[in-house]
Design a protein around this motif. Sequence first.
Motif, PDB file in Angstrom:
ATOM      1  N   GLY A  48       0.876  -1.162   0.000  1.00  0.00           N
ATOM      2  CA  GLY A  48       0.000   0.000   0.000  1.00  0.00           C
ATOM      3  C   GLY A  48       0.905   1.199   0.000  1.00  0.00           C
ATOM      4  N   GLY A  71       3.778   0.795   1.777  1.00  0.00           N
ATOM      5  CA  GLY A  71       5.073   0.157   1.926  1.00  0.00           C
ATOM      6  C   GLY A  71       5.794   0.558   3.200  1.00  0.00           C
ATOM      7  N   ARG A  78      10.195  -3.997  13.450  1.00  0.00           N
ATOM      8  CA  ARG A  78      11.180  -3.240  12.673  1.00  0.00           C
ATOM      9  C   ARG A  78      12.543  -3.649  13.180  1.00  0.00           C
ATOM     10  NH1 ARG A  78      10.101   1.380   9.862  1.00  0.00           N
ATOM     11  NH2 ARG A  78       8.194   1.056   8.686  1.00  0.00           N
ATOM     12  N   ARG A  93       6.391   7.062  17.101  1.00  0.00           N
ATOM     13  CA  ARG A  93       7.581   6.248  16.902  1.00  0.00           C
ATOM     14  C   ARG A  93       7.509   5.370  15.660  1.00  0.00           C
ATOM     15  NH1 ARG A  93      10.399   6.631  21.894  1.00  0.00           N
ATOM     16  NH2 ARG A  93      12.008   5.525  20.773  1.00  0.00           N
ATOM     17  N   ILE A  94       6.593   5.682  14.729  1.00  0.00           N
ATOM     18  CA  ILE A  94       6.444   4.730  13.629  1.00  0.00           C
ATOM     19  C   ILE A  94       7.679   4.592  12.767  1.00  0.00           C
ATOM     20  CG2 ILE A  94       3.925   4.627  13.388  1.00  0.00           C
ATOM     21  CD1 ILE A  94       4.137   6.816  11.356  1.00  0.00           C
ATOM     22  N   HIS A 111       4.875  -0.129   6.267  1.00  0.00           N
ATOM     23  CA  HIS A 111       4.673  -1.014   7.420  1.00  0.00           C
ATOM     24  C   HIS A 111       4.885  -2.462   7.066  1.00  0.00           C
ATOM     25  CE1 HIS A 111       3.178   2.508   9.336  1.00  0.00           C
ATOM     26  NE2 HIS A 111       2.273   2.665   8.397  1.00  0.00           N
ATOM     27  N   ARG A 139      -2.383   4.658   6.174  1.00  0.00           N
ATOM     28  CA  ARG A 139      -2.487   3.290   5.670  1.00  0.00           C
ATOM     29  C   ARG A 139      -3.504   3.209   4.553  1.00  0.00           C
ATOM     30  NH1 ARG A 139      -0.953  -0.979   9.678  1.00  0.00           N
ATOM     31  NH2 ARG A 139       0.236   0.236  11.162  1.00  0.00           N
ATOM     32  N   THR A 140      -3.309   2.195   3.712  1.00  0.00           N
ATOM     33  CA  THR A 140      -4.301   1.945   2.679  1.00  0.00           C
ATOM     34  C   THR A 140      -5.302   0.940   3.224  1.00  0.00           C
ATOM     35  OG1 THR A 140      -3.012   0.104   1.818  1.00  0.00           O
ATOM     36  CG2 THR A 140      -2.599   2.288   0.852  1.00  0.00           C
ATOM     37  N   ALA A 188      -8.364  -1.054  -2.904  1.00  0.00           N
ATOM     38  CA  ALA A 188      -7.379  -1.360  -1.869  1.00  0.00           C
ATOM     39  C   ALA A 188      -6.423  -0.210  -1.580  1.00  0.00           C
ATOM     40  CB  ALA A 188      -6.591  -2.598  -2.271  1.00  0.00           C
ATOM     41  N   THR A 231      -0.585  -0.425  -4.904  1.00  0.00           N
ATOM     42  CA  THR A 231      -2.017  -0.212  -5.141  1.00  0.00           C
ATOM     43  C   THR A 231      -2.321   1.274  -5.298  1.00  0.00           C
ATOM     44  OG1 THR A 231      -2.346  -0.219  -2.758  1.00  0.00           O
ATOM     45  CG2 THR A 231      -2.729  -2.308  -3.901  1.00  0.00           C
ATOM     46  N   TYR A 267       9.410   0.064  21.507  1.00  0.00           N
ATOM     47  CA  TYR A 267      10.382   0.688  20.604  1.00  0.00           C
ATOM     48  C   TYR A 267      11.699   0.730  21.341  1.00  0.00           C
ATOM     49  CZ  TYR A 267       6.037   2.053  18.398  1.00  0.00           C
ATOM     50  OH  TYR A 267       4.814   2.031  17.816  1.00  0.00           O
ATOM     51  N   ALA A 325      -4.795  -6.410   4.950  1.00  0.00           N
ATOM     52  CA  ALA A 325      -3.738  -7.411   4.791  1.00  0.00           C
ATOM     53  C   ALA A 325      -2.978  -7.614   6.089  1.00  0.00           C
ATOM     54  CB  ALA A 325      -2.778  -6.990   3.683  1.00  0.00           C
TER      55      ALA A 325
HETATM   56  C1  LIG Z   1       6.295   1.519  14.280  1.00  0.00           C
HETATM   57  C2  LIG Z   1       5.548   0.379  13.758  1.00  0.00           C
HETATM   58  C3  LIG Z   1       4.688  -0.286  14.604  1.00  0.00           C
HETATM   59  C4  LIG Z   1       4.032  -1.371  14.169  1.00  0.00           C
HETATM   60  N1  LIG Z   1       3.221  -2.017  15.044  1.00  0.00           N
HETATM   61  C5  LIG Z   1       2.698  -3.171  14.689  1.00  0.00           C
HETATM   62  C6  LIG Z   1       1.945  -3.897  15.624  1.00  0.00           C
HETATM   63  O1  LIG Z   1       1.757  -3.451  16.748  1.00  0.00           O
HETATM   64  N2  LIG Z   1       1.477  -5.104  15.269  1.00  0.00           N
HETATM   65  C7  LIG Z   1       1.701  -5.609  14.060  1.00  0.00           C
HETATM   66  O2  LIG Z   1       1.250  -6.727  13.827  1.00  0.00           O
HETATM   67  N3  LIG Z   1       2.342  -4.920  13.109  1.00  0.00           N
HETATM   68  C8  LIG Z   1       2.891  -3.709  13.411  1.00  0.00           C
HETATM   69  N4  LIG Z   1       3.598  -3.041  12.476  1.00  0.00           N
HETATM   70  C9  LIG Z   1       3.676  -3.602  11.129  1.00  0.00           C
HETATM   71  C10 LIG Z   1       2.719  -2.811  10.204  1.00  0.00           C
HETATM   72  O3  LIG Z   1       1.934  -2.062  11.033  1.00  0.00           O
HETATM   73  C11 LIG Z   1       1.726  -3.324   9.169  1.00  0.00           C
HETATM   74  O4  LIG Z   1       2.463  -4.021   8.287  1.00  0.00           O
HETATM   75  C12 LIG Z   1       0.709  -2.195   8.533  1.00  0.00           C
HETATM   76  O5  LIG Z   1      -0.542  -2.350   9.147  1.00  0.00           O
HETATM   77  C13 LIG Z   1       0.396  -2.054   7.022  1.00  0.00           C
HETATM   78  O6  LIG Z   1      -0.324  -0.885   6.432  1.00  0.00           O
HETATM   79  P1  LIG Z   1      -0.048  -0.233   4.913  1.00  0.00           P
HETATM   80  O7  LIG Z   1      -1.290   0.126   4.251  1.00  0.00           O
HETATM   81  O8  LIG Z   1       0.899   0.864   5.024  1.00  0.00           O
HETATM   82  O9  LIG Z   1       0.533  -1.430   4.169  1.00  0.00           O
HETATM   83  P2  LIG Z   1       1.940  -1.711   3.629  1.00  0.00           P
HETATM   84  O10 LIG Z   1       2.974  -1.258   4.581  1.00  0.00           O
HETATM   85  O11 LIG Z   1       2.043  -1.240   2.272  1.00  0.00           O
HETATM   86  O12 LIG Z   1       1.907  -3.255   3.633  1.00  0.00           O
HETATM   87  C14 LIG Z   1       1.754  -4.009   4.787  1.00  0.00           C
HETATM   88  C15 LIG Z   1       1.548  -5.454   4.457  1.00  0.00           C
HETATM   89  O13 LIG Z   1       0.336  -5.634   3.749  1.00  0.00           O
HETATM   90  C16 LIG Z   1       0.573  -6.169   2.457  1.00  0.00           C
HETATM   91  N5  LIG Z   1      -0.313  -5.450   1.557  1.00  0.00           N
HETATM   92  C17 LIG Z   1      -0.473  -4.124   1.415  1.00  0.00           C
HETATM   93  N6  LIG Z   1      -1.424  -3.877   0.509  1.00  0.00           N
HETATM   94  C18 LIG Z   1      -1.889  -5.062   0.092  1.00  0.00           C
HETATM   95  C19 LIG Z   1      -2.878  -5.459  -0.830  1.00  0.00           C
HETATM   96  N7  LIG Z   1      -3.620  -4.596  -1.477  1.00  0.00           N
HETATM   97  N8  LIG Z   1      -3.087  -6.752  -1.008  1.00  0.00           N
HETATM   98  C20 LIG Z   1      -2.375  -7.680  -0.337  1.00  0.00           C
HETATM   99  N9  LIG Z   1      -1.420  -7.365   0.540  1.00  0.00           N
HETATM  100  C21 LIG Z   1      -1.186  -6.069   0.748  1.00  0.00           C
HETATM  101  C22 LIG Z   1       2.039  -5.968   2.214  1.00  0.00           C
HETATM  102  O14 LIG Z   1       2.520  -6.984   1.358  1.00  0.00           O
HETATM  103  C23 LIG Z   1       2.613  -6.061   3.601  1.00  0.00           C
HETATM  104  O15 LIG Z   1       2.789  -7.371   4.026  1.00  0.00           O
HETATM  105  C24 LIG Z   1       4.227  -1.850  12.866  1.00  0.00           C
HETATM  106  C25 LIG Z   1       5.031  -1.160  12.018  1.00  0.00           C
HETATM  107  C26 LIG Z   1       5.697  -0.068  12.472  1.00  0.00           C
HETATM  108  C27 LIG Z   1       6.614   0.667  11.584  1.00  0.00           C
END
Ligand SMILES: Cc1cc2nc3c(=O)[nH]c(=O)nc-3n(C[C@H](O)[C@H](O)[C@H](O)COP(=O)(O)OP(=O)(O)OC[C@H]3O[C@@H](n4cnc5c(N)ncnc54)[C@H](O)[C@@H]3O)c2cc1C
Lengths: 488, 410, 445
Positions: free
Chosen positions: B64, B66, B371, B298-299, B68, B131-132, B103, B83, B341, B138
């Motif tokens: 989305g 990227g 992370r 802290r993201i 997270h 987020r997306t 998405a 997406t 963190y 996902a």
């Molecule tokens: C500071 C920090 C804290 C976090 N805390 C947590 C936490 O507490 N618990 C936890 O479990 N995770 C945590 N994460 C991980 C992260 O939060 C997730 O991966 C996030 O929810 C994804 O949102 P996004 O839209 O930005 O997706 P992206 O970052 O773009 O993608 C996230 C995931 O989703 C997949 N994805 C995205 N879009 C699609 C789509 N359309 N179809 C299929 N797959 C897709 C990607 O392949 C990837 O695996 C944290 C990350 C950070 C940096």
Amino acid sequence: MASLLTGKVSSGMTQPLPSSVASDLAEIVGHEHVITDPDRLLVYESDGLTAYRRSPRAVVLPSSTEEISAVVGLLHSNGIEVIPRGAGTGLSGGALATPEGVIVGTARMNRILKIDVENRIAIAQPGVINARLTEATNPYGLYYAPDPSSQSTCTLGGNVAENSGGPHCLKYGVTARYVTGLTVVLAGGRIVELGGVGRDPYTTLDLVGLFVGSEGCFGIATEIELRLLPITEGVRTLLGIFESVESAGRAVTKIIASGLMPAAVEIVDGPTIEAVEASVFAAGYPLEAGAALVIEFDGTEAGLDLDADRAEQCCLEEGAIEVQRATDPEHRMKLWRARKKAFGAMGRIAPDLLVQDATVPRTKLPEVLAGIDNIGNRYGLKIANVFHAGDGNLHPNILFDRQNQNELELVERASKEIMQLCVDAGGTITGEHGVGVDKREYMTLVHGPAELEAMAAAKRVFDPASLFNPGKVLPAVEVKEANESRSN
Amino acid sequence: MRVDLTDSLSRLLPGEAFGHSVPSSLWAVLRTGVETVVAPGSTEEVATLLKWASEMGVRVVPIGTGAHMCPRYPRDPFIVLTTSRLKEIQHYEPADLTMTASAGASIRDLSTETAIYGQWLPFDPPDVPNRTLGGLVATGLSGPLWAGYGQLRNHVLGATIVCGDGRALRLGGKVVKNVAGFDILKLMVGSRGELAVITSVTVRLFPLPVVDQLLVLEATDVSELVSTARAVATAPIMPASIILSGTSDGGRLLVRLHGAKVSVEADQKSLEKHTGVSFEVRNTPEAESLLVHKRDSRINAELAVRVWALPSRIGVLLDVLKKVPGVSLNADVYGGSVRAYLPVNLSDIESSLAGLQKDIEELGGTIRALRIPAEVNASSYFAKPLVDEGELAAGLKRAFDPHAVLWGIE
Amino acid sequence: MTGAPAYEALGQALDAQKERLLPCVHCGFCLPACPTYNRLGNEADSPRGRLHLMQAVVEGRLDPSSEAFRTHIDRCLGCRACEPVCPSGVEYGTLLELARETATKAVPQGLPTRFLLKVLGTRALRSPFFFIGRLLRGTGLAALGATVLPSYGPFRAIRLVLAMLASTTRWQPMASEEATSGNTDSGSHDVSRRSRVAVLLGCVQEGLFARINSATVRVLEANGYEVVLVEGQDCCGALHAHGGDLESARMLARSNIRAFKASGADLIAVNAAGCGAAMKDYGILLEGDPDFVQRAEEVALAVRDVSEILASSGPRIGASIPCKIAYDHPCHLLHAQGVEHAPITVLEAVPDAEVHIVAGAEECCGGAGIYGITHPELGGLIGGDKVSAVRACLADVVATPNPGCMMQIGAGLRLEASNEGVIHPVELLDESYRRAGFYRAGGAE
Ligand SMILES: Cc1cc2nc3c(=O)[nH]c(=O)nc-3n(C[C@H](O)[C@H](O)[C@H](O)COP(=O)(O)OP(=O)(O)OC[C@H]3O[C@@H](n4cnc5c(N)ncnc54)[C@H](O)[C@@H]3O)c2cc1C
Ligand SMILES: Cc1cc2nc3c(=O)[nH]c(=O)nc-3n(C[C@H](O)[C@H](O)[C@H](O)COP(=O)(O)OP(=O)(O)OC[C@H]3O[C@@H](n4cnc5c(N)ncnc54)[C@H](O)[C@@H]3O)c2cc1C
Ligand code: SF4
Ligand code: SF4
């Protein structure tokens, strides 16, 4: 009732169980818990949908996960299909035996294994009756939220398999929301643990979510971990009487659109009220009542009257004849009476009754109800609707007489048209009763071949040889394909 | 990327799908492996891309933003499927409280639209506005608000997905109750792009709360707040969320109450009676900035872990975690998880993490890296699935992504 | 499946009543209410399963002489706990009697059952039978036997019977019978004259619990009712109907209808729940008898449990009897007649009597006529649970307004050497009135 509805009777000789298998089963669970006498097996020929009946080859009643595992292992190694059964209240023929199948019943697995008040979870065996879990957790100020109308008798295992809902699922959601972990017995008797509170969901896929609603086709749930909720402080129940089901439907839309979050919103239509009033369960509704709307709010005492006032206002604006309100349990039961007694009342006024189950977007309710009415008129059938209006979950009850062969066919056709109507309105073919055998052929109304194959593939992961409840859920073609790919 | 591959792909998709630079939000650690970025404009184009990748044996990573990404990234080079061109709201029926959107639509954009009708998506994982919708689903994250609203998985009503081999599937539907057939939709929630690419999602919305009140309790050490926090979590009312945060500067308990004014006031009284403490009340603008700060400040941390255990164990988890110098903690008291963190200047990251892992596991909890700097092998810091669960997950992976085009589950 | 014609005639009783089976929608709501299903887990031992078997007989798919049909119909307690929970109002009790008749026509009942029914239904045999019973009780032989006989083999049944007999003794703390039989004129009290009430004397009640019958008369009179004596009344026929001997039941019913009609009473007071339930169903029992059906219905409408009569006028408060009472619902009062509070109201008219409802009071005690003898295992299991629940109340005495239940619970307690007495609620009220002096000549307080 509908047990003489012979149109769909799947009779035919059931193969007796090889005696060595029967004695091995007896070895595992005890002689008295294996039923093989064909006369006795008759009582297991149907679940709550008596239009279908077929005796199993045997019924086994184990008492523990280990026994279930051994029973399934034994049966599967002999290539014998296993049909899980809880209380047999299912309304889609999910617990109907297959010609080669043995029913594994959970009636003796009725213990609550743990109540963890701190973490608000309970672990129960699958044969525990839904309402018993609430009774057992009430002393701790907790309860189990999903409340199917059959909650006084249906089992948690059946609820998991059907992902059952109930009137209060509008606010609280269906069974899947509350199942946090499972112990399941899979193909060949393998015992597997899935999920669990305190486990990191991110380590794997939502296997618990996939298992819930699998209608006994993936395996047998033998221990169920469930989330409990604190008992809410207060409840307000409103009963609105309307001249027509359309105005009641509009009131529902208005209530939801106004931002209120009722716990339950249920509609009982005119023909149903007529049935209730004509039966021994008469609730004393005004004769001109074309629909009754039951609305319930729960939560913190302080906000409830406000919510109730606003909902009452919505009803009055949509032309309610009268609106009653209850706070105490007795009065509350009275307002629910027509809703709760509808099913039984219909059983008393018509020889037979087919309970349908479909969901449509809430805003489409008025047009769909008009469409159902139209279908009823065209076929000359009486159709009474009692439904979870807040969710758009319809239960059209088609009243008929099975003695009349001609009417039977009409019922079948009307039923299919109703399904099509709901699907065309953007809905689906079942809201909470599942697909079972009954809705199998309707699956193609909502799913394409690729989706059905994906479901079949998911089943194969859990049950590669299709020895759990085959012939359910997926339409015949799919099953055939699955069989073919199995033999490949 | 090899020229012949680029060629064959460019013949299959329209020009708009190409020429995108690697998004600046993509987690830095992943950047090195990117061969090219493709932005399909429809489900069909996603299907085309994945079919092609299956045939060519090319890896695809859907993103989305990227930002997270789960740190279990692929070792070999890959195509990023973004997406970013799938952004539209396809269907929004406020009276039904349901919305279908593509998405790539950001939660911020969707919320702007739903707010017009007094509705919202009650999920608050870190960085939620950016987020997306696809990424949210996902990752399956609900944030601490799931105490009051239930998890995201229960509110996803439908989705269009494209399996790893390019099969497009429409799952679920638009109605609140959907039980027609096996629930493979649920499987997609939290599948992290490992089974399929999500191209659109239908979600259930909620009415915005009339009053959103934040109760705050502060202490010099987070551990002093644990018993109150647990008392709130086991009180007869259900707050919208219960967050416990702790840094070297002190601890804070944040309890969010939603509802009508009178009921929120009554809830506060009953909580105070139940816990025997009195809370400070923060009003909307201040409350919001406090919450957002806790959630998002802290993201961009380079080293973060998430710890899980039974909610009743939250106190002992915090006791272990707070020993790490310079740590910043964020706990979801209802759900039983803590985000920690950690400072990157830890003398020896690997042995510190290993030590934490040992302590946490002894307490019946699990730890997972969120992370982690590129030089550290993240896979050791994953909570492992149970063996059987892993086998079933692998079977499902084969069913949905038979050629292992998408990353993830081995 | 066996060929239908061979047993078509046998299935007639049920067949003629198939309209009664139709309302069963197979919903299963009755399953958790059933004591046999709860313990065995076999659906053939559930109400729905039994109805399904009946339906199969009607459809010609099941032979009523089959072991399955007989066993599962026979194993039913007849407690009717399945009726109030049924959303469709299936009249299970009536259907059970028809099924039993069907089954017994196919294969007659065992000798002990037939003997007992014969004796109870025949006045001339009843008196010597109960005379022997009272003799065993009076001489203490019954109590002795229940203590010394072993609990296995053939002795088990004898031991149970003797324990049941022994348990019919009056609860010790109550004064002797003679002391209460004073003048029962209550006319001088400010209780206005109420209806004329006839009292059913019954078979077991008159044979072993005559003291309850006289207490009933006194208590009613003390509450201002005019009690009329009814000549020519007989056993109510309940046990015959439950046993499937509907012909004898009808004969007995007809005698009673004639007798009670002739008495001109407004109400018929019954102090045995089983008898009351049966008499309230006389209309159904005789619905195929055009000469009698109307009178049967009239009589049925006049029938009340004695507690209903007393509670309706708010029983007079008697003298204090400090004691702790465990109350247990007889199935035929709670489920069959829907009477829940009246007997408790009766007990509460006794100052300082502390009433506790036995946990699981709505479940059958396993007495069910001679169930404990015919089904020692299951009856023992169900009875055992009841005895434990009673003992957990730590009460001085158990009150339950049905002779069968009094004997079943009494025997269970006795066999566990537990000391609680067993009484009928009117006995306690009677004693309380006696202590209050309501029965002294002139009736002055
Ligand atoms: C500071 C920090 C804290 C976090 N805390 C947590 C936490 O507490 N618990 C936890 O479990 N995770 C945590 N994460 C991980 C992260 O939060 C997730 O991966 C996030 O929810 C994804 O949102 P996004 O839209 O930005 O997706 P992206 O970052 O773009 O993608 C996230 C995931 O989703 C997949 N994805 C995205 N879009 C699609 C789509 N359309 N179809 C299929 N797959 C897709 C990607 O392949 C990837 O695996 C944290 C990350 C950070 C940096
Ligand atoms: C009057 C009435 C009202 C009803 N109201 C509602 C309602 O409001 N909402 C609702 O959702 N449903 C309702 N139902 C339907 C039914 O009660 C539910 O589907 C219930 O969950 C079935 O539970 P059961 O124990 O009777 O299961 P059964 O009918 O015995 O079995 C149902 C399915 O579950 C499978 N199964 C059973 N146990 C297990 C197990 N341990 N592991 C795996 N699979 C298993 C069976 O194979 C079968 O496919 C109603 C039914 C009736 C008769
Ligand atoms: S509750 Fe009534 S309708 Fe339901 S199965 Fe039992 S007898 Fe039949
Ligand atoms: S009468 Fe009692 S034992 Fe017989 S089926 Fe009904 S509940 Fe069960």
